[in-house]
Motif scaffolding. Structure first.
Motif, PDB file in Angstrom:
ATOM      1  N   SER A  12      19.621 -32.516  24.118  1.00  0.00           N
ATOM      2  CA  SER A  12      20.207 -33.088  22.894  1.00  0.00           C
ATOM      3  C   SER A  12      19.463 -32.451  21.764  1.00  0.00           C
ATOM      4  O   SER A  12      18.636 -31.821  21.591  1.00  0.00           O
ATOM      5  N   LEU A  13      20.304 -32.690  20.443  1.00  0.00           N
ATOM      6  CA  LEU A  13      19.791 -32.024  19.311  1.00  0.00           C
ATOM      7  C   LEU A  13      18.688 -32.554  18.860  1.00  0.00           C
ATOM      8  O   LEU A  13      17.587 -31.913  18.451  1.00  0.00           O
ATOM      9  N   GLU A  61      22.911 -46.620  20.507  1.00  0.00           N
ATOM     10  CA  GLU A  61      23.135 -45.492  21.881  1.00  0.00           C
ATOM     11  C   GLU A  61      25.072 -45.797  22.218  1.00  0.00           C
ATOM     12  O   GLU A  61      25.199 -47.016  22.643  1.00  0.00           O
ATOM     13  N   TYR A  79      23.220 -35.566  11.496  1.00  0.00           N
ATOM     14  CA  TYR A  79      23.716 -35.318  13.229  1.00  0.00           C
ATOM     15  C   TYR A  79      22.659 -35.416  13.911  1.00  0.00           C
ATOM     16  O   TYR A  79      22.555 -35.991  14.888  1.00  0.00           O
ATOM     17  N   SER A  83      21.776 -38.273  16.748  1.00  0.00           N
ATOM     18  CA  SER A  83      21.278 -37.948  18.170  1.00  0.00           C
ATOM     19  C   SER A  83      20.029 -38.677  18.608  1.00  0.00           C
ATOM     20  O   SER A  83      19.883 -38.961  19.735  1.00  0.00           O
ATOM     21  N   THR A  89      28.256 -37.935  17.289  1.00  0.00           N
ATOM     22  CA  THR A  89      28.489 -37.514  15.982  1.00  0.00           C
ATOM     23  C   THR A  89      30.120 -36.805  16.099  1.00  0.00           C
ATOM     24  O   THR A  89      30.492 -35.969  16.907  1.00  0.00           O
ATOM     25  N   PRO A 170      17.332 -36.855  27.176  1.00  0.00           N
ATOM     26  CA  PRO A 170      18.853 -36.245  27.267  1.00  0.00           C
ATOM     27  C   PRO A 170      19.321 -36.607  28.617  1.00  0.00           C
ATOM     28  O   PRO A 170      18.729 -36.522  29.606  1.00  0.00           O
ATOM     29  N   ALA A 176      27.753 -36.624  22.986  1.00  0.00           N
ATOM     30  CA  ALA A 176      26.988 -35.975  21.982  1.00  0.00           C
ATOM     31  C   ALA A 176      27.589 -35.775  20.716  1.00  0.00           C
ATOM     32  O   ALA A 176      27.401 -36.058  19.651  1.00  0.00           O
ATOM     33  N   ALA A 177      28.902 -35.139  20.792  1.00  0.00           N
ATOM     34  CA  ALA A 177      29.566 -34.779  19.710  1.00  0.00           C
ATOM     35  C   ALA A 177      30.965 -35.019  20.005  1.00  0.00           C
ATOM     36  O   ALA A 177      31.381 -34.791  21.275  1.00  0.00           O
ATOM     37  N   GLU A 195      25.693 -34.048  26.686  1.00  0.00           N
ATOM     38  CA  GLU A 195      24.489 -33.398  26.336  1.00  0.00           C
ATOM     39  C   GLU A 195      24.468 -32.421  27.580  1.00  0.00           C
ATOM     40  O   GLU A 195      23.809 -31.461  27.242  1.00  0.00           O
TER      41      GLU A 195
END
Length: 537
Positions: A12-13, A61, A79, A83, A89, A170, A176-177, A195
């Motif tokens: 994950s970021l 979450e 962002y 995360s 995001t 993660p 995640a995006a 992720e």
């Protein structure tokens, strides 16, 4: 059912940034165009603070957070903050028209919208919109917003969310995006990346060094942050300790000066950007000897451009083919030609990726036969957000149907099988790395009061790759429209890059045998400027 593939542990970021903060400390992670730096440790502390701010606004979450922000420090912090909460995001390109931005927000139905104050036009009043302005030099991103929030929160005496000290573990299947793509129909869709996909992107891009820390150098970001090129690749940038230099507005002179000053070894760009750099007087005035590789995607690279770039930069040039749906990973040509004609192709699948040419029924076709290019990669999206029918069209047993037509050359002992693009399904064309769908543009221009009929077709352009040409039948009894008036009419409804850059007047649009507009003939006309073309003067 979509199967999530991964290469190694999910990433994950937030978890990557937390570790990078420990390893790299105050080393600059990002440098803004005005030289304002953001260190790894400072970025992570800011992300934790903004995550707590988001949590107080109901984000948890699995929730969506939409970012309508310029490509600056605030976007990067937000962002990472989302995360850290396990939220998803969705970046919205600020260059879109207000109506387009609003449509994308409605599509993903976010719990929170974070927007620059200048980009809120068109957003529904019932949306939870919070504003953030770019930080001034010497101040941390989000400092003003967090200070105001802290005073209001403490003064209200309301219990807040539990303290946040780190990032959740993660998970391969956790979203995640969301990266927006028009696909092949022109309707907005949001590609969902997990992720696990972020892990695969890192493994595919870095290869054997994917699990090492450090080794990165300076690089600049050539795309909007909402683009798949940053949204899926940012974690591995952090892992390598890369120093990202932000560009306020892409100008060839400024970028070349940055490359020379920072001694950058790799230039990432699209072909039109490379063409503009080669035309810049700075090419001969600056010391660009540190450059050893150009990685060029997003649009076709004409062979003369590739040759000139290799010669003048004295560097390798690799053509990259991918799509949003594949996570920005796909095929590539070698940096230096290994076989005659390499640069007239899109190369071969990169290690860990498969490609196939299929017919309309999904069956493989023989070499040298035209078909649709399919790609199978563990970096691919898990599907389009809340669009099961579109997902079923785009994904088939782990393969991404790109919508592009291509041919696979036969493999020989002297030359591996390479892939050549032969066109695109539908009428979509690519201007400077952005997909443009004529039907969308035509629908807007058709409302111009002086337009009776209009069709938009592509024309090859040395700088942008392709640009749009409006073929117009004027409305009888009215003054004929000009190119300027068409663009002025359309810019309030669609992004400027979608608007035509040339115009041809006809008495009637040509029709084919079926009675439909003969687009093939129009493309031929659009590619041959003549006395009927208007400049908007």
């Amino acid at each position: 059912m979509v199967v999530t593939q991964t290469l190694g542990p999910a990433v994950s970021l937030a978890a990557t940034l937390a570790e990078a903060a420990v390893r790299f400390g105050d080393a600059p992670a990002v440098v803004r165009w005005d030289d304002e730096p953001l260190g790894y440790a400072g970025w992570w502390q800011q992300a934790l603070a903004v995550a707590r701010w988001m949590a107080r606004r109901g984000v948890s979450e699995g929730d969506r957070v939409a970012l309508i922000l310029p490509s600056g420090l605030e976007y990067l912090v937000a962002y990472a903050a989302a995360s850290a909460l396990g939220a998803v995001t969705a970046g919205v390109n600020p260059s879109l028209a207000p109506a387009e931005r609003a449509a994308l927000v409605e599509l993903v139905d976010p719990v929170l919208v974070v927007s620059d104050p200048t980009l809120t036009d068109g957003l529904p009043a019932d949306r939870n919109v919070e504003l953030v302005t770019p930080c001034e030099p010497g101040r941390a991103p989000w400092a003003a917003q967090l200070e105001a929030d802290r005073c209001a929160f403490q003064g209200g005496g309301v219990a807040g969310p539990p303290p946040l000290d780190g990032a959740p573990q993660p998970l391969p299947g956790r979203a995640a995006a969301l990266v927006f793509t028009s696909g092949t129909t022109g309707l907005p869709k949001a590609a969902r990346f997990t992720e696990g996909a972020l892990s695969a992107v890192a493994a595919l891009d870095l290869g054997a060094i994917a699990h090492r820390w450090g080794g990165g150098g300076p690089m600049f970001v050539s795309t909007q942050f909402a683009h798949v090129g940053l949204m899926t690749k940012l974690p591995w940038y952090l892992r390598t300790g890369t120093r990202l230099h932000l560009v306020n507005r892409w100008r060839a002179d400024d970028v070349l000066e940055l490359v020379a000053r920072e001694r950058m070894g790799v230039i990432g760009a699209v072909a039109p950007q490379v063409a503009l750099m080669l035309r810049s007087a700075q090419m001969d005035a600056l010391d660009l000897s540190a450059v050893n590789l150009l990685i060029v995607g997003g649009a076709a690279s004409p062979t003369p451009l590739v040759r000139e770039a290799r010669e003048r930069f004295a560097a390798g040039y690799t053509i990259r083919y991918s799509s949003t749906e594949t996570g920005g990973c796909g095929l590539a040509t070698p940096p230096w030609p290994e076989h005659p004609g390499d640069d007239r192709t899109i190369g071969r699948p990169r290690p860990g990726i498969e490609a196939s040419i299929r017919d309309d029924d999904g069956a493989e076709v023989p070499d040298d036969s035209l078909g649709e290019l399919w790609i199978r990669t563990p970096s691919a999206m898990s599907g389009y957000w809340e669009a099961p029918e579109a997902t079923a069209v785009a994904l088939s047993d782990g393969w991404v149907r790109t919508g592009d037509l291509a041919v696979r050359e036969p493999a020989t002992p002297e030359r591996p099988g390479r892939y050549r693009l032969a066109g695109r399904r539908g009428d979509m064309y690519i201007r400077g790395g952005y997909n443009v769908f004529p039907a969308e543009v035509e629908a807007v221009l058709a409302d111009h009061p002086a337009v009776a009929q209009v069709a938009v077709v592509p024309r090859v352009d040395e700088v942008m790759g392709e640009v749009g040409v409006a073929v117009v039948v004027p409305r009888p009894g009215l003054a004929a429209p000009t190119l300027e008036s068409l663009r002025r009419h359309g810019e309030a409804l669609i992004a400027r890059y979608k608007l035509p850059e040339a115009m041809i007047m006809l008495e009637a649009l040509p029709l084919g045998t079926t009675g439909k507009v003969d687009r093939r003939l129009l493309i031929e006309l659009g590619g041959r400027p003549d006395r009927r073309e208007g400049s908007g003067a």
